[in-house]
Design an enzyme around this catalytic site. Structure first.
Site, PDB file in Angstrom:
ATOM      1  N   LYS A 259     -11.047  -5.905   7.961  1.00  0.00           N
ATOM      2  CA  LYS A 259      -9.983  -5.365   8.827  1.00  0.00           C
ATOM      3  C   LYS A 259      -9.959  -6.107  10.166  1.00  0.00           C
ATOM      4  CE  LYS A 259      -7.789  -1.903   6.749  1.00  0.00           C
ATOM      5  NZ  LYS A 259      -6.326  -1.843   6.609  1.00  0.00           N
TER       6      LYS A 259
ATOM      7  N   SER B 173      -8.233  -0.348  11.649  1.00  0.00           N
ATOM      8  CA  SER B 173      -9.038   0.849  11.417  1.00  0.00           C
ATOM      9  C   SER B 173     -10.129   0.965  12.464  1.00  0.00           C
ATOM     10  CB  SER B 173      -9.673   0.705  10.027  1.00  0.00           C
ATOM     11  OG  SER B 173     -10.820   1.500   9.927  1.00  0.00           O
TER      12      SER B 173
ATOM     13  N   GLY C  63       0.821  -1.213   0.000  1.00  0.00           N
ATOM     14  CA  GLY C  63       0.000   0.000   0.000  1.00  0.00           C
ATOM     15  C   GLY C  63       0.852   1.258   0.000  1.00  0.00           C
ATOM     16  N   ILE C  64       2.065   1.152  -0.511  1.00  0.00           N
ATOM     17  CA  ILE C  64       3.012   2.281  -0.440  1.00  0.00           C
ATOM     18  C   ILE C  64       2.547   3.482  -1.257  1.00  0.00           C
ATOM     19  CG2 ILE C  64       4.484   1.561  -2.391  1.00  0.00           C
ATOM     20  CD1 ILE C  64       6.914   2.386  -0.627  1.00  0.00           C
ATOM     21  N   THR C  65       1.710   3.252  -2.271  1.00  0.00           N
ATOM     22  CA  THR C  65       1.330   4.375  -3.139  1.00  0.00           C
ATOM     23  C   THR C  65       0.128   5.171  -2.600  1.00  0.00           C
ATOM     24  OG1 THR C  65      -0.066   2.968  -4.499  1.00  0.00           O
ATOM     25  CG2 THR C  65       2.219   3.231  -5.209  1.00  0.00           C
TER      26      THR C  65
ATOM     27  N   GLN D 150      -1.920   7.384   0.581  1.00  0.00           N
ATOM     28  CA  GLN D 150      -1.561   8.527   1.437  1.00  0.00           C
ATOM     29  C   GLN D 150      -0.583   8.116   2.547  1.00  0.00           C
ATOM     30  OE1 GLN D 150      -4.369  11.530   3.690  1.00  0.00           O
ATOM     31  NE2 GLN D 150      -4.243   9.688   4.930  1.00  0.00           N
TER      32      GLN D 150
ATOM     33  N   ALA E 111      -5.019  -1.784   1.179  1.00  0.00           N
ATOM     34  CA  ALA E 111      -6.472  -1.924   1.354  1.00  0.00           C
ATOM     35  C   ALA E 111      -7.146  -0.971   0.388  1.00  0.00           C
ATOM     36  CB  ALA E 111      -6.882  -1.561   2.784  1.00  0.00           C
TER      37      ALA E 111
ATOM     38  N   GLU F  66     -12.949   1.450  11.895  1.00  0.00           N
ATOM     39  CA  GLU F  66     -14.131   0.790  11.317  1.00  0.00           C
ATOM     40  C   GLU F  66     -14.392  -0.574  11.972  1.00  0.00           C
ATOM     41  OE1 GLU F  66     -16.491   1.677   9.029  1.00  0.00           O
ATOM     42  OE2 GLU F  66     -15.644   3.690   8.977  1.00  0.00           O
TER      43      GLU F  66
ATOM     44  N   HIS G  85      -7.521   9.815   9.251  1.00  0.00           N
ATOM     45  CA  HIS G  85      -6.303  10.626   9.186  1.00  0.00           C
ATOM     46  C   HIS G  85      -6.167  11.166   7.773  1.00  0.00           C
ATOM     47  CE1 HIS G  85      -5.474   6.359   8.906  1.00  0.00           C
ATOM     48  NE2 HIS G  85      -4.466   6.616   8.107  1.00  0.00           N
TER      49      HIS G  85
ATOM     50  N   TYR H  26     -15.667  -3.705   4.763  1.00  0.00           N
ATOM     51  CA  TYR H  26     -14.316  -3.188   5.014  1.00  0.00           C
ATOM     52  C   TYR H  26     -13.935  -3.435   6.475  1.00  0.00           C
ATOM     53  CZ  TYR H  26     -10.584   0.319   5.508  1.00  0.00           C
ATOM     54  OH  TYR H  26      -9.401   0.965   5.772  1.00  0.00           O
TER      55      TYR H  26
END
Ligand code: GDP
Length: 329
Positions: A152, A124, A9-11, A13, A81, A126, A178, A148
């Site tokens: 998680k 999360s 998930g590096i790409t 935010q 995710a 969530e 965030h 979701y």
């Protein structure tokens, strides 16, 4: 010796802010990006040249094991995710496989290879879903309300099982909302920041919004990734809720954003009932006491500073023609 950090998930935010943090600390940062998402590497902007990207299919246990074996990472941050929660209703199984499947495959690889790798699972708020008490701690019961949150939660328990049964140093950061100028425009903070900026520049004249009374615990993504790193430097692997502990309404958000550009929000904002979500009376707000005491973590950026930075960044982007004035609704 240089430590290697592996990030899925590096790409997104958080991937950006976490990479920035780790590069600053001297880590070798490696991102695992699925072949079909290679074009998203450009979203890392100035960091794209400083991190290494491996093209790896996250649904392949073999490919993930190979990557972990080859890289021998000191730390794994599993952030991958789909980010927009309501979209998980459209593809519950895909959501489960990406979130839970990736966590399970990475944890299994670490265990089977017998590595001392420390593992961070991006959890999360969530997973709390239909909360019956506020604020929440890592001990609050979990009652996720959407695919979701359920995925998680499954990933969270899989991580706990690996920690308890196999002794892995693994932990979950249960993060509340965030935000940053890197938030996609379908999220309400960025939607409002972009609209305030565009209205100020005369590029549009209205903003349609959902429930103005909905409340969230909004923090700055750059602060929250610092907590991720601190969790993996601790003496013991434990789970933490990470949030500011302060609730704001969408109304506060709109007022704050428009006042940054000296506009009266009431002249421009209209509510659209089709944007109102059902069942939003739950108060999702963190009790970050444990993170303060154990990790000495505290948010550094206030709600007002965060929103002001987002609005000002969007003004600059719009002036440079780097973003469309109409965000997602
Ligand atoms: P989420 O908490 O991950 O769902 O993040 P969002 O930024 O999408 O939503 C945060 C809160 O803002 C939720 O309570 C939404 O119901 C509320 N909200 C009110 N109006 C809007 C809107 O126009 N768009 C979005 N995305 N959220 C809105």
């Amino acid at each position: 010796m240089t430590k290697t950090a592996l990030i899925t998930g590096i790409t997104g935010q958080d991937g950006y802010y976490l990479s920035h943090l780790l590069l600053g600390k001297g880590y070798r940062v490696v991102g695992l990006v699925p072949p079909e998402r290679q074009s998203s590497v450009a979203k890392l902007d100035d960091l794209a040249e400083q991190v290494e990207i491996y093209s790896v299919n996250l649904t392949s246990a073999e490919a993930l094991t190979q990557a972990v074996e080859q890289l021998q990472p000191a730390e794994i941050y599993n952030l991958a995710a789909p980010s927009f929660v309501p979209a998980s209703w459209d593809d519950p199984l895909g959501t489960l496989d990406l979130i839970t499947g990736t966590a399970t495959r990475l944890l299994s690889a670490t265990r089977l290879l017998g590595l001392p790798t420390r593992f961070y699972q991006a959890s999360s708020s969530e997973i709390f879903g239909e909360v019956r008490s506020a604020p929440q701690t890592a001990e609050t019961p979990f009652r996720p309300k959407n695919p979701y949150g359920a995925a998680k939660l499954h990933a969270h328990w899989t991580m706990v099982h690996h920690r308890d049964r196999y002794g892995l140093f693994a932990c979950s950061g249960i993060l509340y909302n965030h935000e940053s100028p890197r938030r996609p425009p379908q999220f309400v903070t960025r939607k409002i920041a972009l609209a305030a900026a565009a209205i100020k520049l005369g590029l549009r004249d209205r903003l349609s919004i959902g429930n103005l009374e909905a409340k969230r615990d909004w923090g700055f993504a750059g602060d929250h990734v610092e907590a991720m790193w601190r969790m993996l430097q601790a003496d013991t692997a434990e789970d933490y809720v990470i949030g500011t502990g302060v609730l704001h309404t969408v109304r506060n958000l709109v007022e704050t954003a428009f006042s940054c550009v000296d506009l009266d929000w009431q002249k421009y904002v209209e509510t659209d009932p089709t944007l109102v979500r059902e069942d939003e009376h739950f108060q999702l707000v963190a009790d970050p006491t444990k993170a303060k005491n154990n990790l000495h973590w505290e948010p550094q950026v206030s709600f007002e500073q965060l929103i002001e930075t987002m609005v000002k960044t969007d003004i600059e982007r719009l002036k440079a023609g780097a973003v469309a004035a109409m965000g997602a609704s």
